[in-house]
Design a protein around this motif. Structure first.
Motif, PDB file in Angstrom:
ATOM      1  N   TYR A  55      58.267  16.475  28.698  1.00  0.00           N
ATOM      2  CA  TYR A  55      57.536  18.121  28.472  1.00  0.00           C
ATOM      3  C   TYR A  55      56.120  17.944  28.395  1.00  0.00           C
ATOM      4  O   TYR A  55      55.557  18.766  28.959  1.00  0.00           O
ATOM      5  N   ALA A  56      55.602  16.815  27.782  1.00  0.00           N
ATOM      6  CA  ALA A  56      54.182  16.650  27.545  1.00  0.00           C
ATOM      7  C   ALA A  56      53.551  16.508  29.021  1.00  0.00           C
ATOM      8  O   ALA A  56      52.390  16.923  29.207  1.00  0.00           O
ATOM      9  N   ARG A  57      54.107  15.439  29.766  1.00  0.00           N
ATOM     10  CA  ARG A  57      53.693  15.391  31.114  1.00  0.00           C
ATOM     11  C   ARG A  57      53.821  16.612  32.034  1.00  0.00           C
ATOM     12  O   ARG A  57      53.064  16.652  33.014  1.00  0.00           O
ATOM     13  N   GLY A  58      54.607  17.596  31.575  1.00  0.00           N
ATOM     14  CA  GLY A  58      54.573  18.700  32.524  1.00  0.00           C
ATOM     15  C   GLY A  58      55.843  18.600  33.547  1.00  0.00           C
ATOM     16  O   GLY A  58      56.033  19.351  34.512  1.00  0.00           O
ATOM     17  N   ASP A  59      56.815  17.461  33.320  1.00  0.00           N
ATOM     18  CA  ASP A  59      57.643  17.240  34.231  1.00  0.00           C
ATOM     19  C   ASP A  59      59.161  18.128  34.028  1.00  0.00           C
ATOM     20  O   ASP A  59      59.788  18.582  34.949  1.00  0.00           O
ATOM     21  N   LEU A  60      59.036  18.710  32.903  1.00  0.00           N
ATOM     22  CA  LEU A  60      60.126  19.873  32.560  1.00  0.00           C
ATOM     23  C   LEU A  60      59.348  21.369  32.139  1.00  0.00           C
ATOM     24  O   LEU A  60      58.472  21.310  31.688  1.00  0.00           O
ATOM     25  N   THR A  61      60.221  22.388  32.489  1.00  0.00           N
ATOM     26  CA  THR A  61      59.686  23.691  32.072  1.00  0.00           C
ATOM     27  C   THR A  61      60.192  23.719  30.717  1.00  0.00           C
ATOM     28  O   THR A  61      60.926  22.942  30.041  1.00  0.00           O
ATOM     29  N   ARG A  62      59.797  24.864  30.336  1.00  0.00           N
ATOM     30  CA  ARG A  62      59.834  25.096  28.814  1.00  0.00           C
ATOM     31  C   ARG A  62      61.509  25.475  28.543  1.00  0.00           C
ATOM     32  O   ARG A  62      62.017  25.061  27.484  1.00  0.00           O
ATOM     33  N   GLU A  63      62.060  26.102  29.581  1.00  0.00           N
ATOM     34  CA  GLU A  63      63.576  26.567  29.248  1.00  0.00           C
ATOM     35  C   GLU A  63      64.204  25.316  29.312  1.00  0.00           C
ATOM     36  O   GLU A  63      65.232  25.011  28.577  1.00  0.00           O
ATOM     37  N   VAL A  64      63.905  24.570  30.147  1.00  0.00           N
ATOM     38  CA  VAL A  64      64.852  23.259  30.490  1.00  0.00           C
ATOM     39  C   VAL A  64      64.431  22.178  29.264  1.00  0.00           C
ATOM     40  O   VAL A  64      65.576  21.819  28.657  1.00  0.00           O
ATOM     41  N   LEU A 102      63.819  23.303  26.133  1.00  0.00           N
ATOM     42  CA  LEU A 102      64.535  23.905  24.806  1.00  0.00           C
ATOM     43  C   LEU A 102      66.113  23.572  25.053  1.00  0.00           C
ATOM     44  O   LEU A 102      66.666  23.355  24.046  1.00  0.00           O
ATOM     45  N   GLN A 103      66.665  23.693  26.166  1.00  0.00           N
ATOM     46  CA  GLN A 103      67.985  23.626  26.405  1.00  0.00           C
ATOM     47  C   GLN A 103      68.474  21.989  26.002  1.00  0.00           C
ATOM     48  O   GLN A 103      69.327  22.019  25.375  1.00  0.00           O
ATOM     49  N   LYS A 104      67.681  21.184  26.998  1.00  0.00           N
ATOM     50  CA  LYS A 104      67.831  19.787  26.529  1.00  0.00           C
ATOM     51  C   LYS A 104      67.676  19.253  25.019  1.00  0.00           C
ATOM     52  O   LYS A 104      68.459  18.628  24.588  1.00  0.00           O
ATOM     53  N   ARG A 105      66.724  19.863  24.232  1.00  0.00           N
ATOM     54  CA  ARG A 105      66.700  19.438  22.845  1.00  0.00           C
ATOM     55  C   ARG A 105      67.895  20.119  22.155  1.00  0.00           C
ATOM     56  O   ARG A 105      68.346  19.331  21.531  1.00  0.00           O
ATOM     57  N   ALA A 108      65.973   9.277  22.563  1.00  0.00           N
ATOM     58  CA  ALA A 108      66.100  10.178  23.603  1.00  0.00           C
ATOM     59  C   ALA A 108      64.918  11.623  23.374  1.00  0.00           C
ATOM     60  O   ALA A 108      64.712  12.255  24.112  1.00  0.00           O
ATOM     61  N   LEU A 109      65.091  12.027  21.983  1.00  0.00           N
ATOM     62  CA  LEU A 109      64.040  13.208  21.628  1.00  0.00           C
ATOM     63  C   LEU A 109      62.740  12.788  22.276  1.00  0.00           C
ATOM     64  O   LEU A 109      62.083  13.483  22.743  1.00  0.00           O
ATOM     65  N   ASP A 110      62.432  11.525  21.911  1.00  0.00           N
ATOM     66  CA  ASP A 110      61.028  11.163  21.963  1.00  0.00           C
ATOM     67  C   ASP A 110      60.720  11.027  23.628  1.00  0.00           C
ATOM     68  O   ASP A 110      59.451  11.696  24.269  1.00  0.00           O
ATOM     69  N   ILE A 111      61.700  10.615  24.352  1.00  0.00           N
ATOM     70  CA  ILE A 111      61.536  10.605  25.886  1.00  0.00           C
ATOM     71  C   ILE A 111      61.524  11.933  26.262  1.00  0.00           C
ATOM     72  O   ILE A 111      60.692  12.334  27.312  1.00  0.00           O
ATOM     73  N   LEU A 112      62.410  12.973  25.871  1.00  0.00           N
ATOM     74  CA  LEU A 112      62.350  14.418  26.198  1.00  0.00           C
ATOM     75  C   LEU A 112      60.921  14.957  25.922  1.00  0.00           C
ATOM     76  O   LEU A 112      60.301  15.715  26.875  1.00  0.00           O
ATOM     77  N   ASP A 113      60.375  14.714  24.911  1.00  0.00           N
ATOM     78  CA  ASP A 113      59.149  15.235  24.338  1.00  0.00           C
ATOM     79  C   ASP A 113      57.819  14.711  25.208  1.00  0.00           C
ATOM     80  O   ASP A 113      57.161  15.664  25.766  1.00  0.00           O
ATOM     81  N   GLU A 114      57.908  13.555  25.734  1.00  0.00           N
ATOM     82  CA  GLU A 114      56.975  12.778  26.641  1.00  0.00           C
ATOM     83  C   GLU A 114      57.102  13.521  28.115  1.00  0.00           C
ATOM     84  O   GLU A 114      56.075  13.691  28.688  1.00  0.00           O
TER      85      GLU A 114
END
Length: 89
Positions: free
Chosen positions: A69-78, A80-83, A61-67
């Motif tokens: 974020y790297a693609r720009g699908d998530l903002t930094r705040e979102v 960090l909250q999900k992580r 799940a963390l790997d998917i979240l990192d990917e």
């Protein structure tokens, strides 16, 4: 005598079917024992060797979240909250 004939109560003609009475008694007695055994095994058995552990699932799940974020699908705040949510569980 009068009334109920106790010798032929199952099929009326006494055709010898009562020889299977012990089989029905064994089945009726065996079913609750087998159900209790299955419940015990289900509740107290360890997970299968090939089943993913909770840590493996969290890592995926963390790997998917990192990917994402790297693609720009998530903002930094979102991100960090999900992580933080994934790391606290």
């Amino acid at each position: 005598m009068y009334g109920w004939d106790h010798g032929n109560w199952m099929f009326g003609d006494g055709g010898g079917w009562m020889i299977f009475g012990w089989l029905w008694m064994a089945l009726i007695g065996l079913v609750p024992i087998l159900l209790a055994f299955a419940l015990f095994k289900y509740l107290f058995s360890s997970p299968k060797p090939g089943a993913p552990s909770q840590e493996t699932t969290r890592r995926a799940a963390l790997d998917i979240l990192d990917e994402a974020y790297a693609r720009g699908d998530l903002t930094r705040e979102v991100y960090l909250q999900k992580r933080a949510d994934l790391n606290t569980k």
